[in-house]
Design a protein around this motif. Structure first.
Motif, PDB file in Angstrom:
ATOM      1  N   GLU A 134       0.835  -1.197   0.000  1.00 41.82           N
ATOM      2  CA  GLU A 134       0.000   0.000   0.000  1.00 41.82           C
ATOM      3  C   GLU A 134       0.869   1.247   0.000  1.00 41.82           C
ATOM      4  OE1 GLU A 134      -2.627  -0.240   3.355  1.00 41.82           O
ATOM      5  OE2 GLU A 134      -3.339  -2.225   2.794  1.00 41.82           O
ATOM      6  N   LEU A 135       0.685   2.080  -1.026  1.00 48.05           N
ATOM      7  CA  LEU A 135       1.429   3.338  -1.141  1.00 48.05           C
ATOM      8  C   LEU A 135       0.499   4.478  -0.728  1.00 48.05           C
ATOM      9  CD1 LEU A 135       3.773   5.118  -1.908  1.00 48.05           C
ATOM     10  CD2 LEU A 135       3.178   4.810  -4.314  1.00 48.05           C
ATOM     11  N   ASP A 136       0.705   4.959   0.493  1.00 48.29           N
ATOM     12  CA  ASP A 136      -0.136   6.043   1.004  1.00 48.29           C
ATOM     13  C   ASP A 136       0.708   7.010   1.826  1.00 48.29           C
ATOM     14  OD1 ASP A 136       0.247   4.794   3.479  1.00 48.29           O
ATOM     15  OD2 ASP A 136      -1.766   3.939   3.541  1.00 48.29           O
ATOM     16  N   LEU A 137       0.063   7.954   2.450  1.00 51.63           N
ATOM     17  CA  LEU A 137       0.753   8.992   3.208  1.00 51.63           C
ATOM     18  C   LEU A 137       1.732   8.423   4.238  1.00 51.63           C
ATOM     19  CD1 LEU A 137       1.138  11.977   3.946  1.00 51.63           C
ATOM     20  CD2 LEU A 137      -0.838  11.761   5.475  1.00 51.63           C
ATOM     21  N   ASP A 187       7.321   8.955   2.669  1.00 53.30           N
ATOM     22  CA  ASP A 187       8.733   9.283   2.849  1.00 53.30           C
ATOM     23  C   ASP A 187       9.637   8.120   2.444  1.00 53.30           C
ATOM     24  OD1 ASP A 187       8.186  11.867   3.680  1.00 53.30           O
ATOM     25  OD2 ASP A 187       8.275  11.364   5.817  1.00 53.30           O
ATOM     26  N   ASP A 188       9.208   6.896   2.743  1.00 52.94           N
ATOM     27  CA  ASP A 188       9.974   5.711   2.332  1.00 52.94           C
ATOM     28  C   ASP A 188      10.068   5.646   0.809  1.00 52.94           C
ATOM     29  OD1 ASP A 188      10.163   4.974   5.005  1.00 52.94           O
ATOM     30  OD2 ASP A 188       8.500   3.555   4.894  1.00 52.94           O
ATOM     31  N   PHE A 189       8.949   5.877   0.139  1.00 53.47           N
ATOM     32  CA  PHE A 189       8.918   5.833  -1.326  1.00 53.47           C
ATOM     33  C   PHE A 189       9.800   6.940  -1.901  1.00 53.47           C
ATOM     34  CE2 PHE A 189       6.392   6.614  -5.387  1.00 53.47           C
ATOM     35  CZ  PHE A 189       7.012   5.580  -6.078  1.00 53.47           C
ATOM     36  N   ASP A 224      -2.983   6.091  -2.636  1.00 52.03           N
ATOM     37  CA  ASP A 224      -3.840   7.229  -2.311  1.00 52.03           C
ATOM     38  C   ASP A 224      -3.345   8.470  -3.051  1.00 52.03           C
ATOM     39  OD1 ASP A 224      -1.654   8.197  -0.880  1.00 52.03           O
ATOM     40  OD2 ASP A 224      -2.692   8.285   1.048  1.00 52.03           O
ATOM     41  N   SER A 225      -3.941   9.605  -2.741  1.00 48.81           N
ATOM     42  CA  SER A 225      -3.598  10.841  -3.462  1.00 48.81           C
ATOM     43  C   SER A 225      -2.143  11.245  -3.229  1.00 48.81           C
ATOM     44  CB  SER A 225      -4.538  11.974  -3.044  1.00 48.81           C
ATOM     45  OG  SER A 225      -4.436  12.203  -1.651  1.00 48.81           O
ATOM     46  N   THR A 226      -1.587  10.906  -2.077  1.00 51.24           N
ATOM     47  CA  THR A 226      -0.177  11.223  -1.820  1.00 51.24           C
ATOM     48  C   THR A 226       0.713  10.428  -2.766  1.00 51.24           C
ATOM     49  OG1 THR A 226      -0.674  11.637   0.504  1.00 51.24           O
ATOM     50  CG2 THR A 226       1.634  11.273  -0.065  1.00 51.24           C
ATOM     51  N   GLY A 227       0.432   9.146  -2.914  1.00 55.02           N
ATOM     52  CA  GLY A 227       1.195   8.302  -3.836  1.00 55.02           C
ATOM     53  C   GLY A 227       1.068   8.781  -5.267  1.00 55.02           C
ATOM     54  N   ILE A 228      -0.145   9.146  -5.658  1.00 56.94           N
ATOM     55  CA  ILE A 228      -0.364   9.670  -7.009  1.00 56.94           C
ATOM     56  C   ILE A 228       0.418  10.967  -7.199  1.00 56.94           C
ATOM     57  CG2 ILE A 228      -2.094  10.702  -8.540  1.00 56.94           C
ATOM     58  CD1 ILE A 228      -4.074   8.578  -7.446  1.00 56.94           C
TER      59      ILE A 228
END
Length: 112
Positions: free
Chosen positions: A27-30, A34-36, A62-66
């Motif tokens: 899961e890529l979210d808020l 920072d890790d991403f 989520d929108s942060t990942g986008i």
């Protein structure tokens, strides 16, 4: 091959034939943004390599990942270096289509 993972997010990089592919899982979210960013930061400005993100095992974004993906796209476009998104799962592709960002990503479909 470099790996960075948390309990819910995992990113692995592999460079082959002039292309650095970042494999995302989880899961890529808020909470993992920072890790991403840490994984992507040294890769985005590397003009010697084409950059691809493989989303085959990504369960959620989520929108942060986008937003991070869009900032990578903008940076790579400014450097005139290739950036692709590969193997986008149908539920994430639907989100990309609904938000209108799908047209900005050069995607490569699963060759299976």
């Amino acid at each position: 091959m470099n790996t960075h993972k948390s309990e819910k997010f995992h990113a692995t990089t592999k460079t082959e034939d002039g292309v650095c592919t970042v494999y995302l899982r989880g899961e890529l979210d808020l909470s993992v943004a920072d890790d991403f960013r840490l994984v992507m930061e040294p890769l985005v400005g590397d003009t010697a390599l084409n950059l691809a993100i493989n989303m085959k095992e990504l369960k959620y974004i989520d929108s942060t990942g986008i937003g991070i993906l869009l900032s990578i796209l903008k940076a790579r476009h400014g450097l005139d270096v290739k950036f692709t998104v590969e193997e986008v799962p149908p539920h994430i592709q639907k989100l990309f289509d609904m938000t209108g960002i799908a047209k900005f990503f050069t995607s490569q479909e699963n060759s299976h």
